[in-house]
Design a protein around this motif. Sequence first.
Motif, mmCIF file in Angstrom:
data_model
loop_
_atom_site.group_PDB
_atom_site.id
_atom_site.type_symbol
_atom_site.label_atom_id
_atom_site.label_comp_id
_atom_site.label_asym_id
_atom_site.label_seq_id
_atom_site.Cartn_x
_atom_site.Cartn_y
_atom_site.Cartn_z
ATOM 1 N N ILE A 130 41.642 47.643 51.372
ATOM 2 C CA ILE A 130 42.983 47.799 50.814
ATOM 3 C C ILE A 130 42.848 47.934 49.301
ATOM 4 N N GLY A 131 43.597 48.874 48.740
ATOM 5 C CA GLY A 131 43.521 49.097 47.305
ATOM 6 C C GLY A 131 44.863 49.442 46.709
ATOM 7 N N ASN A 132 45.090 48.975 45.478
ATOM 8 C CA ASN A 132 46.306 49.281 44.716
ATOM 9 C C ASN A 132 47.540 49.013 45.570
ATOM 10 N N SER A 133 47.588 47.806 46.108
ATOM 11 C CA SER A 133 48.608 47.441 47.090
ATOM 12 C C SER A 133 49.223 46.086 46.769
ATOM 13 N N VAL A 134 50.395 45.838 47.366
ATOM 14 C CA VAL A 134 51.070 44.543 47.266
ATOM 15 C C VAL A 134 51.421 44.087 48.678
ATOM 16 N N ILE A 135 50.989 42.892 49.027
ATOM 17 C CA ILE A 135 51.227 42.332 50.352
ATOM 18 C C ILE A 135 52.073 41.071 50.189
ATOM 19 N N GLY A 136 53.194 41.011 50.895
ATOM 20 C CA GLY A 136 54.095 39.866 50.783
ATOM 21 C C GLY A 136 53.546 38.617 51.446
ATOM 22 N N GLU A 137 54.428 37.692 51.773
ATOM 23 C CA GLU A 137 54.030 36.435 52.416
ATOM 24 C C GLU A 137 54.072 36.560 53.937
ATOM 25 N N TRP A 138 53.220 35.769 54.597
ATOM 26 C CA TRP A 138 53.197 35.660 56.050
ATOM 27 C C TRP A 138 52.875 37.000 56.724
ATOM 28 N N CYS A 139 52.050 37.809 56.058
ATOM 29 C CA CYS A 139 51.591 39.067 56.639
ATOM 30 C C CYS A 139 50.212 38.871 57.257
ATOM 31 N N ASN A 140 49.869 39.727 58.209
ATOM 32 C CA ASN A 140 48.527 39.708 58.778
ATOM 33 C C ASN A 140 48.062 41.138 59.004
ATOM 34 N N LEU A 141 46.891 41.453 58.449
ATOM 35 C CA LEU A 141 46.287 42.768 58.621
ATOM 36 C C LEU A 141 45.125 42.629 59.601
ATOM 37 N N GLY A 142 45.202 43.354 60.727
ATOM 38 C CA GLY A 142 44.170 43.256 61.744
ATOM 39 C C GLY A 142 42.825 43.771 61.268
ATOM 40 N N ALA A 143 41.787 43.460 62.045
ATOM 41 C CA ALA A 143 40.423 43.855 61.682
ATOM 42 C C ALA A 143 40.327 45.353 61.481
ATOM 43 N N ASP A 144 39.626 45.741 60.416
ATOM 44 C CA ASP A 144 39.383 47.139 60.061
ATOM 45 C C ASP A 144 40.669 47.893 59.709
ATOM 46 N N THR A 145 41.676 47.179 59.226
ATOM 47 C CA THR A 145 42.829 47.856 58.630
ATOM 48 C C THR A 145 42.381 48.520 57.329
ATOM 49 N N ASN A 146 42.807 49.752 57.120
ATOM 50 C CA ASN A 146 42.436 50.489 55.917
ATOM 51 C C ASN A 146 43.651 51.155 55.297
ATOM 52 N N THR A 147 43.717 51.119 53.979
ATOM 53 C CA THR A 147 44.775 51.820 53.256
ATOM 54 C C THR A 147 44.151 52.929 52.424
ATOM 55 N N SER A 148 44.786 54.082 52.442
ATOM 56 C CA SER A 148 44.425 55.135 51.492
ATOM 57 C C SER A 148 45.163 54.863 50.197
ATOM 58 N N ASN A 149 44.461 54.933 49.077
ATOM 59 C CA ASN A 149 45.114 54.735 47.781
ATOM 60 C C ASN A 149 44.993 55.955 46.876
ATOM 61 N N LEU A 150 44.502 57.076 47.421
ATOM 62 C CA LEU A 150 44.326 58.302 46.652
ATOM 63 C C LEU A 150 44.570 59.493 47.569
ATOM 64 N N LYS A 151 45.456 60.394 47.156
ATOM 65 C CA LYS A 151 45.737 61.585 47.959
ATOM 66 C C LYS A 151 44.559 62.553 47.926
ATOM 67 N N ASN A 152 44.407 63.300 48.995
ATOM 68 C CA ASN A 152 43.286 64.245 49.076
ATOM 69 C C ASN A 152 43.315 65.285 47.969
ATOM 70 N N ASN A 153 44.518 65.619 47.487
ATOM 71 C CA ASN A 153 44.621 66.609 46.403
ATOM 72 C C ASN A 153 44.710 65.968 45.021
ATOM 73 N N TYR A 154 44.528 64.626 44.977
ATOM 74 C CA TYR A 154 44.508 63.865 43.725
ATOM 75 C C TYR A 154 45.855 63.914 42.981
ATOM 76 N N ALA A 155 46.906 64.293 43.654
ATOM 77 C CA ALA A 155 48.220 64.393 43.023
ATOM 78 C C ALA A 155 48.831 63.007 42.816
ATOM 79 N N PRO A 156 49.752 62.870 41.854
ATOM 80 C CA PRO A 156 50.444 61.589 41.668
ATOM 81 C C PRO A 156 51.170 61.171 42.944
ATOM 82 N N VAL A 157 51.204 59.876 43.171
ATOM 83 C CA VAL A 157 51.760 59.334 44.419
ATOM 84 C C VAL A 157 53.263 59.121 44.279
#
Length: 392
Positions: free
Chosen positions: A252-279
């Motif tokens: 997980i990168g460049n992210s905010v996770i609140g309270e009482w959350c659970n991310l299962g095993a091997d959860t992945n977040t993309s933090n960069l677009k394939n074309n490198y454009a602003p998000v």
Amino acid sequence: MNYILFDGASRDALLPFTYTRPVAEIRIGILTIREKWEKYLGYTTSTVTEDYLSEKFPMVELKENIMINASYLPSENLVEKIKDLNIGQAIFFANEPIAFYSVEGQEVNFDSYEIIPYGEKIFTVKNTWDIFSKNEQAIHEDFKLLTQDRTSQSIPDSNHVIAPENIFLEEGATLEFAILNAAKGPIYIGKNAEIMEGSIIRGPFALCEYATLKMGSKIYGGTTIGPYSKIGGEVTNCVVFGHSNKGHDGFIGNSVIGEWCNLGADTNTSNLKNNYAPVRLWSYETEGFAKTGLQFCGLMMGDHSKCGINTMFNTGTVVGVNANIFGSGFPRNFIPSYSWGGSGGFTTYQTKKAFEVAKVVMSRRNLDFTEQDKKILEHVFEETKSWRKGYD
């Protein structure tokens, strides 16, 4: 003097996190915004917030009060000016009030106030992405605030340490056979927090009280792990508010996770677009996608949301409160509160089932799912119905 923190105009821009808390309860750096103000002021504070939150976060009003906009973070200079406020005075930054003197029962009309402009550099949290993008700076400032004139607990010899003068261990913190590099920013290990063997950490980093880094964790700078959270795998420039788990491998990168959350095993977040454009990121205010101006932006996840193993989140995904996401493929990049499903579609996650899970999850930490909690989450369910149109 009685100090009251109010939500201000940025409250809606900070959804989904402000569905379940006032702006003052957002964590950035090591401390919440409220905790920062109370440290600087030397006083406790109360809150003006949404009516449905006010039972859990009540306002204490006295005859004379100073109201402070919680989207603005304190500094020595700003606090000095606030403490000097008199009746009929207000401090403004541009066209927005930072703080003003209020008398009980008074109807506030700034046309009758003496406006004191504030022209110094100021730290604000006005968008969800500010929480992670400004977290590095906030860790630096909180580290100074919390450790000044104090002595750290000793770092056990089994650890490999770079720049130990920038590392602070609170009482009861434990760590063995870890690598800590504080050359580029401080590392703060809270009371009774634990760093397990093989973890690699680069500052600035904060591990708050009773939080845990699992074995072999890889943590990059600008990251805060809130109280009682358990984190493993690879994490970069993230803020986890507290009582949340990402216990296994996955990124997980460049992210905010609140309270009482659970991310299962091997959860992945993309933090960069394939074309490198602003998000672009979903905006509850405009009901469209807002320009963040950032090239790196991952996941915004509201309180009590969960995801199953191998979940993939696309760049700039917003998940509301009490969502449950699972299955293969990328779900869409705005998932409303109380959604149940994944890339194949969603149904409504009914409150009865969601609350049963919340009770179990909180009881594991010896905390009760209170009637106040239930009322708040019921309100969120009703308030977010429009986003779930078309669900079965």
